[in-house]
Design a protein around this motif. Structure first.
Motif, PDB file in Angstrom:
ATOM      1  N   PHE A 129       0.821  -1.207   0.000  1.00 21.97           N
ATOM      2  CA  PHE A 129       0.000   0.000   0.000  1.00 21.97           C
ATOM      3  C   PHE A 129       0.857   1.260   0.000  1.00 21.97           C
ATOM      4  CE2 PHE A 129      -3.536  -2.774   1.167  1.00 21.97           C
ATOM      5  CZ  PHE A 129      -4.527  -2.248   0.352  1.00 21.97           C
ATOM      6  N   ALA A 130       2.098   1.156   0.493  1.00 23.67           N
ATOM      7  CA  ALA A 130       3.017   2.291   0.384  1.00 23.67           C
ATOM      8  C   ALA A 130       3.300   2.602  -1.082  1.00 23.67           C
ATOM      9  CB  ALA A 130       4.318   1.990   1.119  1.00 23.67           C
ATOM     10  N   GLY A 131       3.393   1.546  -1.881  1.00 30.73           N
ATOM     11  CA  GLY A 131       3.572   1.753  -3.318  1.00 30.73           C
ATOM     12  C   GLY A 131       2.379   2.443  -3.937  1.00 30.73           C
ATOM     13  N   LEU A 267       7.524   6.055 -10.679  1.00 27.45           N
ATOM     14  CA  LEU A 267       6.757   4.920 -11.171  1.00 27.45           C
ATOM     15  C   LEU A 267       7.524   3.625 -10.925  1.00 27.45           C
ATOM     16  CD1 LEU A 267       4.116   4.224 -12.587  1.00 27.45           C
ATOM     17  CD2 LEU A 267       5.315   4.425 -14.769  1.00 27.45           C
ATOM     18  N   LEU A 268       8.841   3.669 -11.102  1.00 24.37           N
ATOM     19  CA  LEU A 268       9.670   2.495 -10.853  1.00 24.37           C
ATOM     20  C   LEU A 268       9.623   2.097  -9.374  1.00 24.37           C
ATOM     21  CD1 LEU A 268      11.776   0.381 -11.634  1.00 24.37           C
ATOM     22  CD2 LEU A 268      13.541   2.143 -11.308  1.00 24.37           C
ATOM     23  N   TRP A 269       9.781   3.079  -8.490  1.00 24.33           N
ATOM     24  CA  TRP A 269       9.747   2.791  -7.061  1.00 24.33           C
ATOM     25  C   TRP A 269       8.385   2.259  -6.637  1.00 24.33           C
ATOM     26  CZ3 TRP A 269      13.459   1.841  -3.897  1.00 24.33           C
ATOM     27  CH2 TRP A 269      14.721   2.423  -4.085  1.00 24.33           C
ATOM     28  N   ALA A 270       7.328   2.817  -7.205  1.00 24.34           N
ATOM     29  CA  ALA A 270       5.979   2.337  -6.873  1.00 24.34           C
ATOM     30  C   ALA A 270       5.818   0.880  -7.288  1.00 24.34           C
ATOM     31  CB  ALA A 270       4.937   3.215  -7.565  1.00 24.34           C
ATOM     32  N   ALA A 271       6.278   0.535  -8.469  1.00 26.45           N
ATOM     33  CA  ALA A 271       6.178  -0.843  -8.945  1.00 26.45           C
ATOM     34  C   ALA A 271       6.982  -1.792  -8.056  1.00 26.45           C
ATOM     35  CB  ALA A 271       6.672  -0.929 -10.391  1.00 26.45           C
TER      36      ALA A 271
END
Length: 287
Positions: A129-131, A267-271
């Motif tokens: 959920f942090a992502g 976007l990369l970190w979220a993924a």
């Protein structure tokens, strides 16, 4: 069919769903309920043809009505929410939030009889959920936007709907996979009156748009449901959930390669957070 083979068959759905966001974007500006109607009609019709050729039609009469209601509402609800989310929010962000369903499958499956929710499940949920929060609050390019909040919320409801459907399908494992064809056709029937009441009929004006709709009906909104049904009922649902964590990254990679979404650090970190959180939960489930 062996447990391992059923799990591998179920994983084919993950590969097909990696194309869901791309095809949905390509089908624009077709409104969500009309898109539901068209895609589920294609998938359901192909499913009935398959059932007829394999002798599965006769078994459908013995299936309880509650199973058809459950499956139809699950498929209809998930896609109505998903298509609506991608119309109201950027495809990459909405798609990644919707893809919290693999994480939620692991968490919810720990609540089934005979299973136990471990600390790793909760830690994985927090990381995942942090992502999602990074996507909502940071955004891929424009940061937090109230204009997209409705799409974000619909995507989250989408994740809850599909994870609940998948886990509860385990409880009705005796229903034949051919019932999925009825689920699809019922979802199309539910979508049509809602389209006529609330939407303007807008069909694709290009060959690409029609190809996207046909692609959805054959693959992500067709064959994927049949192989997924086999996987969650006869395979290792924990391992299948783990393999599903590839879906967010694959989906985003497809969007980036197609030029629909721009690559970015956030976007990369979220993924990575969404996928990493899911992996933590999966490890807890398999320990």
């Amino acid at each position: 069919m062996t447990r391992n083979r059923a799990t591998l068959i179920g994983f084919a759905a993950v590969l097909l769903w990696a194309l869901l966001a791309l095809f949905t974007v390509g089908s624009s500006p077709t409104p969500p309920f009309l898109l539901n109607t068209l895609c589920f009609s294609i998938g359901g019709t192909l499913g009935l043809i398959w059932a007829a050729r394999t002798g599965g039609l006769n078994r459908l009469r013995a299936v309880p009505l509650r199973v058809y209601v459950f499956g139809s509402l699950g498929l209809f609800g998930y896609h109505a929410l998903y298509f609506s989310a991608l119309r109201l929010a950027p495809a990459a962000e909405a798609g990644l939030i919707a893809y919290l369903w693999p994480l939620l499958i692991v968490v919810f499956s720990g609540l089934l009889p005979g299973e136990r929710l471990r600390a790793g499940h909760l830690l994985g949920a927090v990381v995942g959920f942090a992502g999602a929060a990074l996507i909502i609050l940071g955004g891929a390019r424009s940061g937090f936007s109230d204009d997209h909040m409705a799409g974000y919320m619909l995507a989250l409801l989408c994740a809850l709907t599909w994870s609940g459907y998948s886990v509860l399908s385990r409880r009705i494992g005796t229903a034949p996979t051919a019932t999925v064809a009825v689920f699809c056709l019922a979802s199309a029937a539910l979508s049509l009156p809602l389209h006529l009441m609330f939407e303007q009929t807008i069909l694709p004006a290009s060959a690409l748009g029609w190809a996207s709709i046909i692609g959805l009906g054959v693959g992500p909104v067709g064959l994927a449901f049949f192989v997924w049904d086999i996987g969650v009922k006869q395979g290792d649902i924990q391992l299948l959930g783990t393999s599903s964590y590839a879906a967010p990254l694959l989906s985003t990679l497809v969007l980036v390669l197609a030029g629909v979404a721009a690559p970015s650090v956030s976007l990369l970190w979220a993924a990575l957070l969404v996928t990493g959180g899911a992996a933590i939960a999966a490890r807890a489930s398999l320990s």
